[in-house]
Write an enzyme that holds these catalytic residues in place. Structure first.
Site, PDB file in Angstrom:
ATOM      1  NE  ARG A 278      -3.447   2.383   2.792  1.00  0.00           N
ATOM      2  CZ  ARG A 278      -3.233   3.320   3.722  1.00  0.00           C
ATOM      3  NH1 ARG A 278      -2.236   3.210   4.589  1.00  0.00           N
ATOM      4  NH2 ARG A 278      -4.009   4.377   3.797  1.00  0.00           N
TER       5      ARG A 278
ATOM      6  CG  HIS B 281      -1.124   8.993   3.387  1.00  0.00           C
ATOM      7  ND1 HIS B 281      -1.257   7.658   3.694  1.00  0.00           N
ATOM      8  CD2 HIS B 281      -0.775   9.593   4.552  1.00  0.00           C
ATOM      9  CE1 HIS B 281      -0.984   7.448   4.977  1.00  0.00           C
ATOM     10  NE2 HIS B 281      -0.690   8.623   5.524  1.00  0.00           N
TER      11      HIS B 281
ATOM     12  CD  GLU C 150      -5.102   7.820   9.549  1.00  0.00           C
ATOM     13  OE1 GLU C 150      -4.559   8.874   9.913  1.00  0.00           O
ATOM     14  OE2 GLU C 150      -4.837   6.724  10.050  1.00  0.00           O
TER      15      GLU C 150
ATOM     16  CG  ASN D 256      -5.268   3.542   8.511  1.00  0.00           C
ATOM     17  OD1 ASN D 256      -5.361   2.532   7.804  1.00  0.00           O
ATOM     18  ND2 ASN D 256      -4.739   4.675   8.070  1.00  0.00           N
TER      19      ASN D 256
ATOM     20  CE1 TYR E 114      -0.344   3.146  13.658  1.00  0.00           C
ATOM     21  CE2 TYR E 114      -2.275   4.190  12.713  1.00  0.00           C
ATOM     22  CZ  TYR E 114      -1.016   3.642  12.564  1.00  0.00           C
ATOM     23  OH  TYR E 114      -0.432   3.568  11.323  1.00  0.00           O
TER      24      TYR E 114
ATOM     25  CD  GLU F  69      -1.718   4.130   8.009  1.00  0.00           C
ATOM     26  OE1 GLU F  69      -1.510   4.581   9.154  1.00  0.00           O
ATOM     27  OE2 GLU F  69      -1.822   4.850   7.009  1.00  0.00           O
TER      28      GLU F  69
HETATM   29  C1  GBH Z   1      -1.612   7.372  10.673  1.00  0.00           C
HETATM   30  O1  GBH Z   1      -2.202   8.405  11.369  1.00  0.00           O
HETATM   31  C2  GBH Z   1      -1.145   7.893   9.358  1.00  0.00           C
HETATM   32  O2  GBH Z   1      -1.992   7.458   8.304  1.00  0.00           O
HETATM   33  C3  GBH Z   1       0.276   7.572   9.046  1.00  0.00           C
HETATM   34  O3  GBH Z   1       0.718   8.363   7.984  1.00  0.00           O
HETATM   35  C4  GBH Z   1       1.109   7.764  10.303  1.00  0.00           C
HETATM   36  O4  GBH Z   1       2.492   7.671  10.053  1.00  0.00           O
HETATM   37  C5  GBH Z   1       0.687   6.712  11.291  1.00  0.00           C
HETATM   38  O5  GBH Z   1      -0.700   6.769  11.508  1.00  0.00           O
HETATM   39  C6  GBH Z   1       1.383   6.804  12.640  1.00  0.00           C
HETATM   40  O6  GBH Z   1       1.073   7.995  13.287  1.00  0.00           O
HETATM   41  O7  GBH Z   1      -5.194  11.543  19.895  1.00  0.00           O
HETATM   42  O8  GBH Z   1      -7.046  12.882  19.141  1.00  0.00           O
HETATM   43  O9  GBH Z   1      -5.280  12.357  17.619  1.00  0.00           O
HETATM   44  C7  GBH Z   1      -2.755   8.013  12.614  1.00  0.00           C
HETATM   45  C8  GBH Z   1      -3.267   9.216  13.337  1.00  0.00           C
HETATM   46  C9  GBH Z   1      -3.368   8.887  15.680  1.00  0.00           C
HETATM   47  C10 GBH Z   1      -5.251   9.725  14.477  1.00  0.00           C
HETATM   48  C11 GBH Z   1      -4.228   8.613  16.829  1.00  0.00           C
HETATM   49  C12 GBH Z   1      -6.107   9.462  15.635  1.00  0.00           C
HETATM   50  C13 GBH Z   1      -6.149   9.317  18.023  1.00  0.00           C
HETATM   51  C14 GBH Z   1      -7.017  10.472  18.331  1.00  0.00           C
HETATM   52  N1  GBH Z   1      -4.103   8.851  14.453  1.00  0.00           N
HETATM   53  N2  GBH Z   1      -5.312   9.547  16.854  1.00  0.00           N
HETATM   54  S1  GBH Z   1      -6.087  11.923  18.782  1.00  0.00           S
END
Ligand code: GBH
Length: 461
Positions: free
Chosen positions: A83, A127, A172, A301, A303, A367
C-alpha cells in the site's frame, strides 16, 4: 537473529492478504525533482516549531531513488501487497491543469516493479500532500478542491487502471480535516473549527466524485475504497456527562464519516450538537447521494482506543479537538513511544462493532503498528520485542474479530520503513525495517522477520 521467543501468528486463512504500507511524503524525498511542486507538508515543515527538530521530507528515505531495492526488500518479506500513496504535486504540480508525465512515470515504474515481483499494488490517491497552490486557493474548506481531487484521481486512474486492482481515495480524512484545519498540528496548521467541518464535507465529496468517475471509466472491474482512522470511545466513568462525551467523540471521529458514506446522512445527534454551537456542514443538494456512492472495501487504520470524560475531578470541562465537553482519558495500559496506550482488545471491539453497525462492507486493515524507542546493535539490527509483541497481539485481535463474524480480508503493517512521522519528524520510528538516515541502509528488525515467518506459516496452513 532469532525470533523463536515469539510464537508465530496463527488463525488467519491462507488467502488472507498480507501487506506493508507507506505514504508518499513520508518516504519518497526528491521533493523538487521531475517537476514536483511543494505540498502543504513542505510548507508546514518549514514553519519553525511545527515539526520536531525542524525535520522535513526533502530526503526522507530517498525511496524515489531506491524504489527497486525497496521492492526487493518487500519481496524478501514475502508480502502479497504493498500500500503506497501517490503524491498529487508530482502528478499535477499546480493542482489543476495538465498531467506531469515525469512525475506519473515514477508510479508507473513502481507498479511495474511490484507486478514483476508478484506484489499487488494497493493505491491510495491522497495521503495528506495537497498541492500548496490549492491550499492558497482555499484548501479543503473550499468546495472546488473536491472537484480538483476528482480530476487528479482520474489522471492517475487512466494511467494505472490496466495494472492496479485496488484504488482507495483518501487516507484518514479526519486527520486532514481536524488535525490540519482545527487543531493545527498537521499541515496546513490552521485553527478554525468551521473550516475543519467544511474540509470534512469536501473531502467526503471528493471521495464520492472520484469513486463515481473511476467506476464509470473502468475498462475492467476494480476494488474501490476509502481508509479511515478509527478507535474506540468508551465513557471514562458511569456518569451521564461521560457517556455524552464518549458519544460525541465517536460522533466526530467515526460516525461523521461512516454515516454519510454508508447511510447517506450525517448523524442526527452530531448535526444537533453542531447547530447548538452555531456550526453546520456546508451540504448542497445532491451531495449526500454523491458521498454515499457504493464502494467495495473499508480501509481500517487502528492504533489505539480511548475513554472519554465530560468533566475532570474538579468538575470542570475541557476543550478537545474543538469540542467543548469531551476530554480523552488514556486507558491505564503500557504505552508506545508516541505515548499511545496499547489496547489490542479494543481493536477486536472496534472491528466487531463496525461489522454490526455498518454491515455488508468488507474490511481490510490498511494500517496498524507502533513506534518504540529502538536500540540498533552495531550491525543495525533491532531486536524489537515491544513492536513484535504489538503486531502479534493486534493480529490476534483481528483473528478474534473474524471469529465473531467481522469480514476482514487483509492486514497491512504500518510501516515498511522508519520514515517521516509528520509532526514528530524522524524522531519516532514505526518501521518493521530500520533505516539509518546517514547511510540510507535498510535493516529488517526482529518484527519484520517474525512477520515474514508468520505470513509464510499461515499461507501454508
Ligand atoms: C496514521 O495516522 C497515518 O496514516 C500515518 O501516515 C502515520 O504515520 C501513522 O498513523 C502513525 O502515526 O489523539 O485525538 O489524535 C494516525 C493518526 C493517531 C489519528 C491517533 C487518531 C487518536 C485520536 N491517528 N489519533 S487523537
Amino acid at each position: 537473529p532469532t525470533t523463536t521467543k515469539f510464537p508465530l501468528a496463527t488463525g488467519l486463512p491462507p488467502k488472507f492478504v498480507w501487506g506493508v504500507a507507506t505514504a508518499s511524503y513520508q518516504i519518497e524525498g526528491a521533493a523538487s525533482e521531475d517537476g514536483r511542486t511543494p505540498s502543504i507538508w513542505d510548507t508546514f515543515s518549514a514553519v519553525p516549531g511545527a515539526v520536531v527538530n525542524g525535520d522535513n521530507g526533502d530526503v526522507a528515505c530517498d525511496h524515489y531513488h531506491r524504489m527497486p531495492q525497496d521492492v526487493a526488500l518487500m519481496k524478501s518479506l514475502g508480502v502479497d501487497s504493498y500500500r503506497f500513496s501517490v503524491a498529487w504535486p508530482r502528478i499535477q504540480p499546480h493542482g489543476s491543469g495538465p498531467i506531469n508525465p515525469a512525475g506519473m512515470a515514477f508510479y508507473e515504474r513502481l507498479v511495474d516493479e511490484l507486478l514483476e515481483n508478484g506484489i499487488a499494488p494497493w493505491v491510495t490517491l491522497y495521503h495528506w500532500d495537497l498541492p500548496q497552490e490549492l491550499e492558497d486557493a482555499g484548501g479543503w474548506p473550499h468546495r472546488d478542491t473536491a472537484y480538483r481531487f476528482a480530476d487528479y484521481a482520474m489522471m492517475v486512474f487512466d494511467k494505472l487502471q490496466d495494472r492496479v486492482d485496488t484504488f482507495t481515495t483518501l487516507n484518514e480524512p479526519w486527520c486532514s480535516a481536524f488535525l490540519g484545519y482545527n487543531v493545527g498540528v498537521h499541515a496546513p496548521g490552521r485553527k478554525d473549527f468551521d473550516a475543519s467541518l467544511a474540509a470534512t464535507h469536501h473531502l467526503l465529496l471528493g471521495h464520492g466524485l472520484a469513486t463515481q468517475r473511476m467506476r464509470a471509466a473502468e475498462t475492467r472491474p476494480h476494488t474501490y475504497g476509502i481508509t479511515l482512522n478509527m478507535g474506540t470511545a468508551d465513557p471514562a466513568g458511569d456518569t451521564q456527562a461521560d457517556r455524552d462525551a464518549a458519544r460525541r467523540a465517536d460522533g466526530m471521529g467515526l460516525r461523521l464519516y461512516l454515516d454519510p458514506l454508508r447511510k447517506g446522512e450525517y448523524p442526527a445527534d452530531m448535526v444537533e450538537d453542531l447547530t447548538a454551537r452555531g456550526s453546520a456542514m456546508p451540504v448542497q443538494d445532491g451531495d449526500l447521494e454523491i458521498i454515499s456512492t457504493p464502494f467495495d472495501v473499508l480501509g481500517v487504520n487502528f492504533y489505539f482506543g480511548q475513554d472519554f470524560a465530560g468533566t475532570d475531578a474538579e468538575g470542570s470541562t475541557h476543550e478537545a479537538n474543538g469540542d467543548p465537553v469531551v476530554r480523552a482519558v488514556l486507558p491505564d495500559t503500557p504505552k508506545t513511544a508516541m505515548g499511545w496506550p496499547i489496547t489490542p482488545e479494543r481493536f477486536t471491539q472496534l472491528l466487531v462493532r463496525l461489522h454490526h453497525d455498518y454491515p455488508g462492507l468488507p474490511m481490510v486493515i490498511t494500517e496498524n503498528g507502533a513506534a518504540f524507542d529502538d536500540q540498533p546493535d552495531a550491525s543495525g539490527y533491532v531486536a524489537d520485542d515491544d513492536r513484535t509483541e504489538y503486531l502479534s497481539t493486534h493480529i490476534a485481535a483481528v483473528a478474534a474479530a473474524r471469529e465473531q463474524g467481522a469480514d476482514i480480508r487483509g492486514y497491512f503493517a504500518w510501516s515498511l520503513l522508519d520514515n517521516f512521522e509528520w509532526a514528530e519528524g524522524y524522531a519516532k520510528r514505526f518501521g518493521i525495517v530500520h533505516v539509518d538516515y546517514e547511510t540510507q541502509e535498510r535493516t529488517p528488525k526482529q518484527s519484520a522477520l517474525w512477520f515474514r515467518a508468520s505470513i509464510a506459516g499461515m499461507r501454508a496452513s
